[in-house]
Write an enzyme that holds these catalytic residues in place. Structure first.
Site, PDB file in Angstrom:
ATOM      1  N   LYS A   1      -7.699   1.572  -3.164  1.00 42.86           N
ATOM      2  CA  LYS A   1      -7.362   1.117  -1.797  1.00 42.86           C
ATOM      3  C   LYS A   1      -7.542   2.258  -0.783  1.00 42.86           C
ATOM      4  O   LYS A   1      -8.164   2.078   0.272  1.00 42.86           O
ATOM      5  CB  LYS A   1      -5.914   0.613  -1.791  1.00 42.86           C
ATOM      6  CG  LYS A   1      -5.287   0.408  -0.436  1.00 42.86           C
ATOM      7  CD  LYS A   1      -5.635  -0.906   0.183  1.00 42.86           C
ATOM      8  CE  LYS A   1      -5.086  -1.015   1.588  1.00 42.86           C
ATOM      9  NZ  LYS A   1      -5.490  -2.211   2.278  1.00 42.86           N
TER      10      LYS A   1
ATOM     11  N   THR B   1       0.878  -1.181   0.000  1.00 39.21           N
ATOM     12  CA  THR B   1       0.000   0.000   0.000  1.00 39.21           C
ATOM     13  C   THR B   1       0.909   1.222   0.000  1.00 39.21           C
ATOM     14  O   THR B   1       1.635   1.451   0.973  1.00 39.21           O
ATOM     15  CB  THR B   1      -0.884   0.029   1.266  1.00 39.21           C
ATOM     16  OG1 THR B   1      -1.657  -1.160   1.306  1.00 39.21           O
ATOM     17  CG2 THR B   1      -1.807   1.238   1.254  1.00 39.21           C
TER      18      THR B   1
ATOM     19  N   LYS C   1      -1.580   5.206   8.599  1.00 40.63           N
ATOM     20  CA  LYS C   1      -0.831   5.250   7.330  1.00 40.63           C
ATOM     21  C   LYS C   1      -1.789   5.450   6.150  1.00 40.63           C
ATOM     22  O   LYS C   1      -1.586   6.328   5.308  1.00 40.63           O
ATOM     23  CB  LYS C   1      -0.045   3.945   7.149  1.00 40.63           C
ATOM     24  CG  LYS C   1       0.635   3.841   5.795  1.00 40.63           C
ATOM     25  CD  LYS C   1       1.212   2.460   5.519  1.00 40.63           C
ATOM     26  CE  LYS C   1       1.632   2.383   4.048  1.00 40.63           C
ATOM     27  NZ  LYS C   1       2.155   1.088   3.661  1.00 40.63           N
TER      28      LYS C   1
END
Ligand code: NAD
Length: 295
Positions: free
Chosen positions: A168, A93, A243
């Protein structure tokens, strides 16, 4: 069966590489950490001495690394040494901008590339049930799909370079916001004398229904498999939610989008993380919500 190089054998990459071995591929793996290399060896992978050594003779290269800077650093090392036409897939990611830079690097050297971040956590990585959100050209996606099917159950082509990362972070922004919303609803219900089960029975079949409530309920009881029943561990660490929410805010700033709830969710998770709860499952945010009332 393919020759696959796998770089980054951590909590996610380790079991994903093991599933490629189980599917019959010849996997050559590398990680900076000796313990991760040892585990991959025990899982049946051949261990290379470096990232560059791992990609020698590979048909497919997979990276699963912490952040954009690690991905760009590894891709800058390995891509120029690869045979033209090789497929390189990044499952980490990372920020959309780094993903686009990685694709551009691959294109410059004549490689096929896909950004393919995952949803499903370590359980999905172990059970080969991950969802992959993919960005890249049709030809690259078509080549990547059969490889990803060995590690996941749903493979979605979201668009061109960086589209997997975009999907995402948008998905995880919904998740972060909705988990706080569900936590607030339970915290309010407690103050109003409403039982957890009663709120769950109503909201799970009413317009408040969402994944954070019905699959990952932040209070123990209604959903026996949710981390709330196990002291908010293991699961998806709050530090990782920080994050992803930060990546969403960075992307929003760069693209000129305004996401006030995403920003607020980021601040709330940051405060939880800063109070020493970064390792707690992200559904544990309900504890933070309750603590606000106590102040
Ligand atoms: P991790 O920290 O457990 O693993 C990362 C691995 O990369 C480590 O073993 C590290 O030694 C290795 N590494 C770092 N730099 C390297 C380099 N230059 N060369 C070789 N190896 C290197 O992280 P993780 O939990 O496996 O997550 C990996 C990625 O997946 C992250 O981008 C994370 O955001 C994403 N992700 C994680 C989860 C989760 O639940 N853990 C869920 C979805 C997505």
């Amino acid at each position: 069966m393919a020759n696959i190089a796998f770089i980054g054998l951590g909590n996610m990459g380790g079991p994903m590489a093991a599933n490629l071995v189980k599917a019959g591929h010849k996997v050559t793996a590398f990680d900076l950490a000796a313990a991760s290399r040892d585990q991959a060896k025990a899982d049946g992978a051949a261990i290379a001495e470096s990232s560059v050594a791992s990609v020698k003779g590979a048909d497919v290269v997979v990276t699963m690394l912490p952040a954009g800077k690690h991905v760009l650093s590894v891709w800058n090392e390995v891509v120029p040494t690869m045979t033209g036409g090789t497929l390189i897939i990044d499952c980490s990611t990372i920020d959309v901008e780094s993903a686009k830079q990685a694709h551009a690097l691959a294109a410059k050297h004549g490689m096929l590339s896909v950004d393919a971040p995952v949803s499903g956590g370590t359980g999905g990585a172990k059970g080969a049930t991950l969802t992959f959100m993919c960005g890249g050209e049709e030809k690259a996606f078509a080549a990547a799909k059969p490889v990803l099917e060995n590690m996941g159950k749903k493979i979605v082509h979201c668009g061109g370079a960086g589209a997997g990362q975009a999907a995402k972070i948008c998905n995880n922004m919904i998740l972060g916001i909705s988990m706080i919303g569900v936590g607030e609803a339970f915290a309010l219900a407690e103050k109003l004398g409403l039982s957890h089960q009663a709120l769950f029975d109503v909201a799970s079949t009413s317009s408040g229904q969402c994944w954070a409530l019905t699959s990952y309920c932040p209070v123990p009881g209604p959903v026996p498999a949710s981390p709330a029943n196990n002291g908010y561990k293991p699961g998806f660490a709050s530090a990782l939610m920080v994050k992803d929410l930060t990546l969403a805010q960075d992307a929003a700033s760069a693209a000129g989008a305004v996401t006030p709830l995403g920003k607020h969710a980021q601040e709330i998770y940051k405060a939880f993380d800063a109070a020493g709860h970064g390792g707690v499952d992200f559904s544990g945010i309900i504890q933070h919500v309750r603590s606000l009332a106590a102040k």
